[in-house]
Design a protein around this motif. Structure first.
Motif, short mmCIF file in Angstrom:
data_model
loop_
_atom_site.label_atom_id
_atom_site.label_comp_id
_atom_site.label_asym_id
_atom_site.label_seq_id
_atom_site.Cartn_x
_atom_site.Cartn_y
_atom_site.Cartn_z
N ALA A 158 -1.72 10.08 5.02
CA ALA A 158 -0.68 11.10 5.21
C ALA A 158 0.53 10.48 5.88
O ALA A 158 0.39 9.66 6.80
CB ALA A 158 -1.21 12.24 6.08
N HIS A 159 1.72 10.87 5.41
CA HIS A 159 2.95 10.48 6.12
C HIS A 159 2.98 11.21 7.46
O HIS A 159 2.85 12.45 7.51
CB HIS A 159 4.19 10.92 5.33
N ALA A 160 3.15 10.47 8.53
CA ALA A 160 3.29 11.06 9.87
C ALA A 160 3.91 10.00 10.77
O ALA A 160 3.95 8.81 10.41
CB ALA A 160 1.94 11.49 10.43
N LEU A 190 0.81 -1.23 0.00
CA LEU A 190 0.00 0.00 0.00
C LEU A 190 0.84 1.28 0.00
O LEU A 190 0.28 2.37 -0.11
CB LEU A 190 -0.93 0.02 1.23
N HIS A 191 2.14 1.17 0.16
CA HIS A 191 2.96 2.39 0.32
C HIS A 191 4.25 2.26 -0.50
O HIS A 191 5.23 1.67 -0.06
CB HIS A 191 3.28 2.58 1.81
N LEU A 192 4.18 2.81 -1.73
CA LEU A 192 5.31 2.70 -2.65
C LEU A 192 5.36 3.98 -3.47
O LEU A 192 4.40 4.32 -4.17
CB LEU A 192 5.10 1.49 -3.58
N HIS A 193 6.47 4.71 -3.38
CA HIS A 193 6.63 5.93 -4.20
C HIS A 193 7.17 5.50 -5.56
O HIS A 193 8.22 4.85 -5.61
CB HIS A 193 7.61 6.89 -3.52
N LEU A 194 6.47 5.87 -6.64
CA LEU A 194 6.88 5.37 -7.95
C LEU A 194 8.32 5.79 -8.29
O LEU A 194 9.13 4.96 -8.70
CB LEU A 194 5.90 5.84 -9.03
N THR A 231 7.35 -1.25 1.17
CA THR A 231 8.79 -1.00 1.00
C THR A 231 9.17 0.47 0.91
O THR A 231 10.34 0.81 1.00
CB THR A 231 9.32 -1.68 -0.27
N ASP A 232 8.19 1.37 0.61
CA ASP A 232 8.46 2.81 0.54
C ASP A 232 9.24 3.18 -0.73
O ASP A 232 8.65 3.63 -1.70
CB ASP A 232 9.21 3.26 1.80
N ASP A 233 10.54 3.02 -0.71
CA ASP A 233 11.43 3.36 -1.85
C ASP A 233 12.48 2.25 -1.96
O ASP A 233 13.64 2.44 -1.59
CB ASP A 233 12.13 4.70 -1.58
N GLY A 254 0.89 6.97 6.69
CA GLY A 254 2.14 6.46 6.13
C GLY A 254 3.18 6.42 7.25
O GLY A 254 3.46 7.45 7.85
N HIS A 255 3.67 5.24 7.55
CA HIS A 255 4.57 4.97 8.69
C HIS A 255 3.76 4.97 9.99
O HIS A 255 3.20 3.95 10.33
CB HIS A 255 5.74 5.96 8.75
N GLY A 256 3.71 6.09 10.71
CA GLY A 256 2.93 6.12 11.95
C GLY A 256 3.54 5.35 13.10
O GLY A 256 2.97 5.28 14.19
ZN ZN Z 1 6.76 7.08 1.99
#
Ligand code: ZN
Ligand code: ADE
Length: 325
Positions: free
Chosen positions: A189-191, A9-13, A270-272, A213-215
């Motif tokens: 939201a990233h927080a 659910l959390h992947l920056h292209l 994985t994020d990035d 996002g993260h949290g």
């Molecule tokens: Zn991120």
């Protein structure tokens, strides 16, 4: 464990761009960004702020819709090889056409074409979440939200905010989030990555997001952890990212297992990935090693992730079949 079907659910292209891919694009464009790579050709950065700079320098090699088409194909091939059956990726009109709506539509079209091709070839399903960038400020976020609102549909399903969490406050971005919500977009939201527990509280209160996002730094305030568990706010946890950026010294020291034990809905992403030398398969292997998570645990997390996905009911049913296959 690494062969299990996965939901991300959390992947920056842009953040998923392999360094060799970016080097090739830069060479094609006679762009010198050699300083962002180390001797082995990997991305090189010192800390989070530097990571954001390197990220933006790498992104400067992505200049056309065609570049994003190729990027999307490369990223989805890697995700599918890791067992990902459904992925939500953050897309930035800031990088795709400088927040110009007509240009953004062209980038989005190219990304979606690539996603359709990947789905035909590898069976992986992609959906998009537009993200504004916190350190670019609230004015640019408004323009980004307008791009998102104009292109919201069954594929472009969400709106979020990434970037340097230590700049500005969630309430500065309320207009952008209200605009996206009114267009039918779901919110994240990233927080709680670089900000403490209060940053999570602020994002939930001021932006009415349903995912964070993260949290993970919610763990520093157990009353907040109980609140997240009770309200069902979902955390998009990226353990390998947090370890690589020095938030925690190891997977073992990461709070994901404790958040899960305390009833918070955690998911794994994985994020990035190339920046953090990870893949979804590697995240699963490390979590298995650190917490002895077994197949049942990973299957429960994948189902929890699918329940938190922003896609429509038809897509959820199709992905559920992939998870059960
Ligand atoms: Zn991120
Ligand atoms: N943009 C890309 N990766 C990010 C992260 N981990 N935190 C904030 N912004 C980001």
């Amino acid at each position: 464990m690494s062969g299990l079907p996965k939901v991300e659910l959390h992947l920056h292209l842009e953040g998923a761009a392999p360094p060799a891919f970016i080097r090739r694009l830069a060479a094609e464009k006679h762009l010198d960004i050699s300083g962002i790579f180390d001797a082995r050709g990997n991305y090189r950065y010192r800390d989070f702020r530097d990571f954001l700079k390197v990220y933006e320098a790498a992104t400067s090699a992505l200049q056309t819709p065609e570049d994003y088409r190729r990027l999307t194909l490369a990223v989805l091939e890697e995700s599918a090889a890791s067992g990902v059956v459904y992925s939500e990726t953050f897309l930035s009109p800031d990088f795709c056409g400088g927040r110009d709506l007509a240009a953004w539509r062209e980038y989005l079209h190219a990304i979606r074409e690539a996603a359709e091709e990947a789905e035909r070839k590898q069976g992986i399903i992609l959906r998009g979440i537009v993200t504004c960038i916190r350190h670019f400020g609230p004015e640019k976020a408004r323009e980004t939200a307008l791009c998102a609102a104009e292109t919201a549909d069954h594929w472009l399903v969400g709106f979020g905010i990434a970037g340097d969490e230590r700049m500005g406050a969630p309430k500065d971005f309320r207009w952008a989030f209200d605009c996206a919500r009114e267009a039918g977009l779901r919110l994240t939201a990233h927080a709680g990555e670089w900000g403490g527990p209060d940053s999570v509280r602020d994002a939930v209160r001021d932006l009415a997001v349903e995912r964070i996002g993260h949290g993970v730094r919610a763990i520093e305030d157990l009353a907040l952890v109980d609140e997240l568990a009770e309200t069902g706010i979902v955390l998009e946890v990226c353990p390998g990212s947090n370890v690589a950026l020095g938030l925690y010294p190891s997977f073992r020291a990461h709070p994901i297992a404790e958040l899960d034990r305390r009833g918070v809905k955690v998911t794994v992403s994985t994020d990035d990935p190339p920046f953090f030398h990870t893949t979804m398969a590697r995240e699963y292997e490390e979590l298995h090693r650190a917490f002895d998570w077994d197949e049942g645990q990973f299957r429960r997390i994948a189902r929890q992730s699918l329940d938190a996905a922003f896609c429509d009911a038809d897509t959820r049913t199709r992905v559920a079949q992939k998870l059960e296959a």
